[in-house]
Design a protein around this motif. Structure first.
Motif, PDB file in Angstrom:
ATOM      1  N   ARG A 165      42.299  54.431  28.569  1.00  0.00           N
ATOM      2  CA  ARG A 165      41.511  53.222  27.571  1.00  0.00           C
ATOM      3  C   ARG A 165      43.893  52.092  27.827  1.00  0.00           C
ATOM      4  NH1 ARG A 165      39.935  54.163  22.116  1.00  0.00           N
ATOM      5  NH2 ARG A 165      37.624  54.742  22.120  1.00  0.00           N
ATOM      6  N   GLY A 166      43.795  52.767  28.066  1.00  0.00           N
ATOM      7  CA  GLY A 166      45.719  51.813  28.927  1.00  0.00           C
ATOM      8  C   GLY A 166      45.068  51.338  30.459  1.00  0.00           C
ATOM      9  N   THR A 167      44.436  52.026  31.053  1.00  0.00           N
ATOM     10  CA  THR A 167      44.888  51.913  33.285  1.00  0.00           C
ATOM     11  C   THR A 167      44.566  50.351  33.205  1.00  0.00           C
ATOM     12  OG1 THR A 167      42.846  53.049  33.162  1.00  0.00           O
ATOM     13  CG2 THR A 167      45.104  54.354  32.953  1.00  0.00           C
ATOM     14  N   GLY A 168      43.985  49.760  32.263  1.00  0.00           N
ATOM     15  CA  GLY A 168      43.351  48.278  33.113  1.00  0.00           C
ATOM     16  C   GLY A 168      42.762  48.546  34.498  1.00  0.00           C
ATOM     17  N   SER A 169      41.915  50.050  34.334  1.00  0.00           N
ATOM     18  CA  SER A 169      41.559  49.388  36.034  1.00  0.00           C
ATOM     19  C   SER A 169      39.951  48.776  36.005  1.00  0.00           C
ATOM     20  CB  SER A 169      40.259  51.367  36.246  1.00  0.00           C
ATOM     21  OG  SER A 169      42.065  51.502  35.660  1.00  0.00           O
ATOM     22  N   HIS A 170      40.000  47.469  35.750  1.00  0.00           N
ATOM     23  CA  HIS A 170      39.184  46.348  35.896  1.00  0.00           C
ATOM     24  C   HIS A 170      38.893  46.625  37.522  1.00  0.00           C
ATOM     25  CE1 HIS A 170      40.535  45.066  32.082  1.00  0.00           C
ATOM     26  NE2 HIS A 170      42.105  45.200  31.788  1.00  0.00           N
ATOM     27  N   ASP A 171      37.626  45.621  37.453  1.00  0.00           N
ATOM     28  CA  ASP A 171      36.972  44.695  39.196  1.00  0.00           C
ATOM     29  C   ASP A 171      37.478  44.199  39.417  1.00  0.00           C
ATOM     30  OD1 ASP A 171      35.024  46.355  38.081  1.00  0.00           O
ATOM     31  OD2 ASP A 171      33.320  45.080  38.152  1.00  0.00           O
ATOM     32  N   LEU A 172      38.146  44.009  41.032  1.00  0.00           N
ATOM     33  CA  LEU A 172      38.690  42.810  41.695  1.00  0.00           C
ATOM     34  C   LEU A 172      37.408  42.056  42.629  1.00  0.00           C
ATOM     35  CD1 LEU A 172      41.483  44.568  43.258  1.00  0.00           C
ATOM     36  CD2 LEU A 172      41.500  43.645  40.985  1.00  0.00           C
ATOM     37  N   VAL A 173      37.696  40.913  42.579  1.00  0.00           N
ATOM     38  CA  VAL A 173      36.556  39.904  43.029  1.00  0.00           C
ATOM     39  C   VAL A 173      36.775  38.863  44.450  1.00  0.00           C
ATOM     40  CG1 VAL A 173      34.819  38.059  42.086  1.00  0.00           C
ATOM     41  CG2 VAL A 173      35.622  40.250  40.623  1.00  0.00           C
ATOM     42  N   VAL A 174      36.829  39.330  45.196  1.00  0.00           N
ATOM     43  CA  VAL A 174      37.518  37.882  45.747  1.00  0.00           C
ATOM     44  C   VAL A 174      36.308  37.079  46.625  1.00  0.00           C
ATOM     45  CG1 VAL A 174      38.669  37.923  48.085  1.00  0.00           C
ATOM     46  CG2 VAL A 174      39.328  39.752  46.739  1.00  0.00           C
ATOM     47  N   ASP A 175      36.666  35.525  46.979  1.00  0.00           N
ATOM     48  CA  ASP A 175      35.467  34.351  46.939  1.00  0.00           C
ATOM     49  C   ASP A 175      36.376  34.987  48.278  1.00  0.00           C
ATOM     50  OD1 ASP A 175      34.007  32.607  47.719  1.00  0.00           O
ATOM     51  OD2 ASP A 175      34.543  31.686  46.148  1.00  0.00           O
ATOM     52  N   ALA A 176      36.182  34.616  49.675  1.00  0.00           N
ATOM     53  CA  ALA A 176      36.386  34.189  50.815  1.00  0.00           C
ATOM     54  C   ALA A 176      37.676  33.863  51.030  1.00  0.00           C
ATOM     55  CB  ALA A 176      35.881  32.585  51.034  1.00  0.00           C
ATOM     56  N   ALA A 177      38.170  35.292  50.749  1.00  0.00           N
ATOM     57  CA  ALA A 177      39.840  34.583  51.483  1.00  0.00           C
ATOM     58  C   ALA A 177      39.846  35.999  52.185  1.00  0.00           C
ATOM     59  CB  ALA A 177      40.645  36.042  50.340  1.00  0.00           C
ATOM     60  N   VAL A 178      41.615  34.609  53.433  1.00  0.00           N
ATOM     61  CA  VAL A 178      40.834  35.291  54.857  1.00  0.00           C
ATOM     62  C   VAL A 178      42.311  36.187  54.845  1.00  0.00           C
ATOM     63  CG1 VAL A 178      41.582  34.916  57.154  1.00  0.00           C
ATOM     64  CG2 VAL A 178      40.519  33.216  55.810  1.00  0.00           C
ATOM     65  N   VAL A 179      42.532  37.166  55.005  1.00  0.00           N
ATOM     66  CA  VAL A 179      43.318  38.190  55.302  1.00  0.00           C
ATOM     67  C   VAL A 179      43.687  38.645  56.259  1.00  0.00           C
ATOM     68  CG1 VAL A 179      44.155  41.224  54.624  1.00  0.00           C
ATOM     69  CG2 VAL A 179      42.838  39.702  52.870  1.00  0.00           C
ATOM     70  N   PRO A 180      45.080  37.971  57.307  1.00  0.00           N
ATOM     71  CA  PRO A 180      44.991  38.531  58.818  1.00  0.00           C
ATOM     72  C   PRO A 180      45.257  40.032  58.898  1.00  0.00           C
ATOM     73  CG  PRO A 180      46.787  36.907  57.611  1.00  0.00           C
ATOM     74  CD  PRO A 180      45.950  37.717  56.202  1.00  0.00           C
ATOM     75  N   GLU A 181      44.771  41.006  59.747  1.00  0.00           N
ATOM     76  CA  GLU A 181      44.490  42.097  60.860  1.00  0.00           C
ATOM     77  C   GLU A 181      46.319  42.025  60.670  1.00  0.00           C
ATOM     78  OE1 GLU A 181      42.774  44.347  64.623  1.00  0.00           O
ATOM     79  OE2 GLU A 181      43.348  42.051  64.183  1.00  0.00           O
ATOM     80  N   ASP A 182      47.704  41.841  60.223  1.00  0.00           N
ATOM     81  CA  ASP A 182      47.808  42.447  60.145  1.00  0.00           C
ATOM     82  C   ASP A 182      48.776  43.085  59.023  1.00  0.00           C
ATOM     83  OD1 ASP A 182      48.895  42.764  62.966  1.00  0.00           O
ATOM     84  OD2 ASP A 182      50.351  41.026  62.720  1.00  0.00           O
ATOM     85  N   TRP A 183      47.417  42.926  57.857  1.00  0.00           N
ATOM     86  CA  TRP A 183      47.394  42.992  56.599  1.00  0.00           C
ATOM     87  C   TRP A 183      46.587  43.583  56.098  1.00  0.00           C
ATOM     88  CZ3 TRP A 183      51.460  42.678  53.572  1.00  0.00           C
ATOM     89  CH2 TRP A 183      52.799  41.784  53.447  1.00  0.00           C
TER      90      TRP A 183
END
Length: 369
Positions: free
Chosen positions: A174-192
């Protein structure tokens, strides 16, 4: 007292808090960093320790004896081996302030990303991002276009680019905090971005060790720690008086036999696990690639350890008698936590099929190796 021993004390003092809050707080993540958990998988060229796998696995095992959730979160200190597939310039930027960087990922379900100049526009929702509330960087799984072949990309984002949807509501860990991640139109460089398990850009022995099997190992060893704690508890309770006036547990042959069988089973699975780890490490440390057979044995040893650890914990719970059923009892917590480990896709019972196929020289199911 070492930093690691101090961290174990903090975990013991605050494990009930982890369950209540459903995550390991950031100041405890700081204790993990002080103890070297997050630099363990970081390349030496960037100030990390790049520990041999067995050394890191033993650290996670010790933490998990104290608390399964803390061990599970700490296990992702190994995730820096994935990040070693990033360009060297990106890694230099990532570790510019030091090697103690906590990475958490919600990689599935893989979401489509839109190519833009220099990178990708990323949107979607991903599950099971263990340790995300204390992470310095976060990864999400993406695919580009209609090409479904090969392994997906992982996009690395900063916490301010990600919303954490706190929906972790489970019976164990219960303590692992394995929640969902939500991303809205974030631009990520190819190098990342990098391919999980892809070719590393760092030439050090740790990054020649089989990546996906290692990811299974760091989870399986959490179950080992939990089982060790459960078994130690019933051994220590052998002299307790029963509620009904019956003979003490240690005076009963059935209790002694069950303890002896559990001890033998757990130690045997543990020995297979670490023996295989050391053999594969010796191969890659010598400069040779691990064979498919070796990678498969790592997966087999991990699956068997997860299964055996749950069985031992369940046996310990039954030996604990009526006291074990109380909410908050040590055995109740151990049983819930140990039950989670063999549910993970990396160590589910189907892995025996893949291992058996490799042992017999026939192709395993897709994605096994």
């Amino acid at each position: 007292m070492t930093q690691f021993e101090r961290m174990l004390e903090v975990v013991a003092e605050r494990r009930a808090e982890f369950e209540e809050k459903k995550h390991v707080p950031t100041d405890v993540i700081g204790e993990f960093k002080n103890a070297g958990v997050y630099r363990a998988g970081v390349p030496r060229r960037f100030g990390g320790d790049a520990l041999p796998p067995a050394a890191f696995l033993r650290l996670v095992e010790r933490i998990s004896v104290v608390d399964g959730s803390a061990g599970w979160v700490a296990s992702f200190g190994s995730s820096a081996i994935y990040l070693a597939a990033l360009p060297l310039e990106t890694q230099a930027e990532l570790y510019a302030d030091g090697p103690d960087v906590a990475f958490a990922g919600g990689l599935f379900p893989v979401q489509p990303a839109e190519p833009v100049e220099g990178g990708y526009r990323v949107s979607g929702r991903w599950k099971f991002a263990s340790g995300c509330k204390g992470a310095d960087v976060l990864g999400v799984g993406i695919k580009v276009g209609d090409d479904r072949a090969g392994r997906p990309l992982t996009a690395v984002l900063r916490p301010e680019q990600v919303e954490i949807a706190e929906n972790w509501d489970v019976i164990g860990m219960r303590g692992t905090g394995s929640h969902d991640l939500v991303v809205d139109a974030a631009v990520v460089p190819e190098d990342w971005t990098f391919v999980r398990g892809g070719t590393p850009t760092v030439d050090e022995p740790l990054y020649r060790y089989p990546t996906v099997p290692y990811a299974a190992q760091v989870l399986a060893v959490v179950g080992l720690g939990v089982a060790r704690a459960a078994l130690d508890h019933v051994i220590a309770q052998g002299g307790r008086a029963g509620y009904t006036g019956a003979p003490k547990p240690a005076e009963r042959a059935t209790y002694r036999i069950a303890v002896g069988q559990a001890e033998a089973g757990l130690r045997s699975a543990r020995a297979f696990f670490y023996e295989t780890t050391e053999e594969v490490w010796a191969t890659v440390e010598a400069g040779d690639p691990a064979t498919a057979e070796q990678a498969s044995l790592l997966r087999l040893a991990s699956t068997h350890l997860a299964k055996t650890s749950f069985e031992v914990t369940r046996a310990a719970y039954q030996l604990g008698g009526i006291a074990a059923i109380a909410t908050g009892s040590p055995l109740e917590r151990h049983l819930r936590d140990a039950s989670v480990v063999p549910q993970h896709a990396f160590v589910q019972e189907g892995m025996y099929d893949g291992a058996g196929a490799v042992l017999m020289g026939v192709p395993p199911f897709p994605g096994y190796l």
